[in-house]
Design an enzyme around this catalytic site. Sequence first.
Site, PDB file in Angstrom:
ATOM      1  N   ASN A  59      -2.575   8.259 -12.821  1.00  0.00           N
ATOM      2  CA  ASN A  59      -2.699   9.540 -12.130  1.00  0.00           C
ATOM      3  C   ASN A  59      -2.026   9.388 -10.781  1.00  0.00           C
ATOM      4  OD1 ASN A  59      -4.337  10.677 -14.132  1.00  0.00           O
ATOM      5  ND2 ASN A  59      -6.183   9.826 -13.202  1.00  0.00           N
ATOM      6  N   GLN A 104      -4.465   2.772 -14.704  1.00  0.00           N
ATOM      7  CA  GLN A 104      -5.769   2.450 -15.278  1.00  0.00           C
ATOM      8  C   GLN A 104      -5.671   2.185 -16.768  1.00  0.00           C
ATOM      9  OE1 GLN A 104      -9.238   4.781 -13.861  1.00  0.00           O
ATOM     10  NE2 GLN A 104      -7.737   6.115 -12.872  1.00  0.00           N
ATOM     11  N   HIS A 107       0.810  -1.221   0.000  1.00  0.00           N
ATOM     12  CA  HIS A 107       0.000   0.000   0.000  1.00  0.00           C
ATOM     13  C   HIS A 107       0.843   1.272   0.000  1.00  0.00           C
ATOM     14  CE1 HIS A 107      -3.573   2.417   1.073  1.00  0.00           C
ATOM     15  NE2 HIS A 107      -2.721   3.111   1.785  1.00  0.00           N
ATOM     16  N   HIS A 158      -1.505   2.423  -8.292  1.00  0.00           N
ATOM     17  CA  HIS A 158      -2.339   1.816  -9.331  1.00  0.00           C
ATOM     18  C   HIS A 158      -2.327   2.674 -10.584  1.00  0.00           C
ATOM     19  CE1 HIS A 158      -5.153   4.784  -7.671  1.00  0.00           C
ATOM     20  NE2 HIS A 158      -5.851   4.679  -8.793  1.00  0.00           N
TER      21      HIS A 158
END
Length: 327
Positions: free
Chosen positions: A129, A144, A88, A142
């Site tokens: 982003n 996309q 994380h 992450h």
Amino acid sequence: MVMELRYNPLIGEWVMVSSVRETRPWQPSNQCPFDEGNEETGTGWRFLILPNRFPMLTPNAPEAHKVDGFRARRSLGYCFVIVETPKHDLSDLHEIPLEDLTLVLRGVRDKMRELEEVSFIRYIYFFRNKGKEIGVSLTHPHSQMYALPYVPLRVRLELRNMRRYMKRTGKCLLCSVLEEEVKLSERVLYANSDYYVIKPYYSMWPYEVHVIPRRHVQKMTQLSDGELTTLADALRVTTAILDNVLVRDMPYIMALHQGPVKNDESYHMHVEFYPMLRDANKLKYAAGVEWGLWTFTYDSSPEDKARELKETCRKVSQSLKPMGSCA
Ligand code: ZN
Ligand code: FE
């Protein structure tokens, strides 16, 4: 409920409209949905490609509403989230080991190969982003992927210019740009066996950086496993530079510009990074001139910024141990 693509005839581009998205959570402080062991994620993975829970495009989109005088069409497509690591707290791609990031890129490429087979898909966009400054609602690393039923305006524009240049000269526009940048070397930040990292002559954002393959290649689906390893390397170097150039983490947009699904040999793929800061505590806003005209104002000189970025490349490469070398 409205979910459809609406056409702006003035600029010749679609707008993705979805009232479903209003219910999207913003930076939830409780449990991160991308952590290992959640119902969506499960356990024992190194990266994940998940369908976006709040997609702008879906294969079962409703019919578009007919309105006289306007064009609308179904929001057909796919939206995926790529969870790049179970960790994380990693700040950016450069903290993901080379082998792991290579696996992520292979996963993305293989997903793209699948999506290219879907009849209504015309374009595949991979992007990232980073930073709350640009409204990223989840900090877990992450990226996309959007599979679109049309070729977006910016890519159409690039494609048109590359096509014209090729017609006129018989050469690829970006191959020529790259050749000149390498000859001058002033704005070349880094090179490995397959890619150059460049501070473009025509940069729009203060710290804008492009990753360009040496090979004249149109799409990510054409890249070999080896070319994904060197791409992972180039992306790690680029994000490490951006994360260190201002001695604070850099919010940015990473955009893969690749050719349309229906291949056009004149296109040359590349990855563009648009960092949002002009210095350690000032955002560079796309404001009146930038948004109103799409003309960018550059407050420094790309050559000055290239010098800063080159210096940072040398600094970060000591611990990063990249495959290539800083210029
Ligand atoms: Zn080329
Ligand atoms: Fe581009």
